[in-house]
Write a protein that holds these residues in place. Sequence first.
Motif, short mmCIF file in Angstrom:
data_model
loop_
_atom_site.label_atom_id
_atom_site.label_comp_id
_atom_site.label_asym_id
_atom_site.label_seq_id
_atom_site.Cartn_x
_atom_site.Cartn_y
_atom_site.Cartn_z
N LYS A 47 -3.44 25.95 20.84
CA LYS A 47 -4.79 26.32 21.27
C LYS A 47 -5.03 27.81 21.11
O LYS A 47 -4.21 28.62 21.54
CB LYS A 47 -4.98 25.92 22.74
N GLY A 100 -11.86 27.25 22.38
CA GLY A 100 -12.53 26.04 22.83
C GLY A 100 -12.37 24.84 21.89
O GLY A 100 -12.39 23.69 22.33
N GLU A 158 -2.83 30.43 30.86
CA GLU A 158 -3.58 29.25 31.33
C GLU A 158 -3.54 29.11 32.86
O GLU A 158 -4.59 28.94 33.49
CB GLU A 158 -2.99 28.01 30.63
N MET A 168 -20.42 36.05 31.55
CA MET A 168 -20.40 35.71 30.12
C MET A 168 -21.58 36.37 29.42
O MET A 168 -22.60 35.73 29.15
CB MET A 168 -20.44 34.17 29.92
N GLU A 173 -23.12 32.28 21.70
CA GLU A 173 -22.15 31.38 22.33
C GLU A 173 -22.49 29.95 21.92
O GLU A 173 -23.41 29.34 22.48
CB GLU A 173 -22.22 31.53 23.85
#
Length: 495
Positions: A20, A23, A369, A384, A389
């Motif tokens: 990963k 997203g 994580e 954010m 995005e």
Amino acid sequence: MQSNQSGVLFVTSEVYPLIKTGGLADVSNTLPSALRQLGLDVRILLPGYPDVFEILDWRLVENNIRLFSGVALEPASLYVSKIPNGETPVYALNCPSLFQRHGNPYHDELGQPWPDNALRFGALSKAAALLASHIEATQFTPMMVHCNDWQTGLTPLFLQQIHSGRRIYTLMSIHNMAHQGVFTPDIIPTLELPWESFSVHGLEYYGAMSFLKAGLYYADWINTVSPTYAEEIQTESFGFGLQGLLYGRRRNLTGFMNGIDTNIWNPSTDIELDIHYNAKDLSGKLDNKKALCERTGLSFNAERPLLACITRLSHQKGIDLLISIMPEVVQEGAQLVILGSGESLLEQQLESLAQTWPENISITLGYDEPLAHLIEAGADIFLMPSRFEPCGLNQMYSMRYGTVPVVRRTGGLADSVCDVTPTSLDNKTATGFVFEQEDARQLLQCIQRALLIFRDKPTWQQIQLSGMTQDFTWENSAQQYLALYQQLTGSQLVV
Ligand code: ADP
């Protein structure tokens, strides 16, 4: 589930929990799983990076797969396993000279793209076309290939080159227009692509070749990960040079919001948290705030608003806007906890701010994580300020954890966060704070608006609860994807 002639091959360059970087990995885990729940035979293909082979038990399905003959490349092989915590079959493309390197899948330790990325992801795209067309040992003959981002962009074109005797439909999903896989055209013969494809009506992009453009041009349908982003990418500000092509294909272009994995991201069961809480009893959130302050070295004060950010440190995410107003945010009496990694200038600026205000600003550089979960649980406000995005996941994780988002009105942020206004407070739909322009002053004013309401506990709690009770599951989106696959193939697909 029996193999049949109606499955979907989902091809991607990363899948959580095997590998990963963002997203896309989360989507590649949860969307196929949600589609399988609907009865669809979805299987994943990804590159066989070292991390991938370290995690699962794999069985060899096919060896001696010849991808490109004109280049010194060993024959590839295909392994199969199942994604943990689910039943989704996953194929790994094993080709050690391309994929057996530790570290980031796309670049070296210095952040430089691997020099053979065109060959690496050309190989992934070719393997997807071969697997979809016919690899007998897999007993899998999908009607549809779902490609994700530039790394898989050549698959529709490769499929046109392979005459499998049946129509295989293609969907190109865009998770981020900023990454396009642009290379010099001298790779075209190596990838055994026809020179005719190197045209404005094909994969040519300002004299170079673009994997993403190839996908957008040759796929039957284009999708992206939020309705607003699907509109935005047809404009100059968001289209990265491909807005004309996207506008031209707008009748074959949709935007479906990503969901989140509500088993992994659930404050009442989260395995990374010592203390759980839920929408009926939020008291555990304060304990998590305390734990987060202890973990990150910030002084703890229940009344002091704790603002958070978990992100790639890149221009896209608007972190420079945040950096420029951080002193003022601290002067407002707030604290900030930031987890991220990326551009070294941004990393240095953040570290220097944390040194100036060690009790009020914490910066953790790297990918962590468990800390990401503790931040979602412990913070009061999540920031954010993205320039763009496509969908964004953290605003949805935040709302689920009662951590109120402050976001710029763009892409999936615009589609998922309902701004606090007198009307939205009255009808109890407000879930966060939204600002319009790519502008540090507007970000600061939006944060100040949030800080003001933070002091009004009943109103704050109402906003938290509205966010916590939103439906962010994958079910809705999976239904939309299934309907699209059915429309494209003219088949029911589900068994
Ligand atoms: P993008 O894919 O553009 O990076 P998203 O919001 O769609 O942004 O997804 C980012 C995902 O990566 C989220 O799951 C987020 O929590 C996670 N993430 C990003 N940076 C870090 C980090 N430094 N440590 C832990 N998780 C991170």
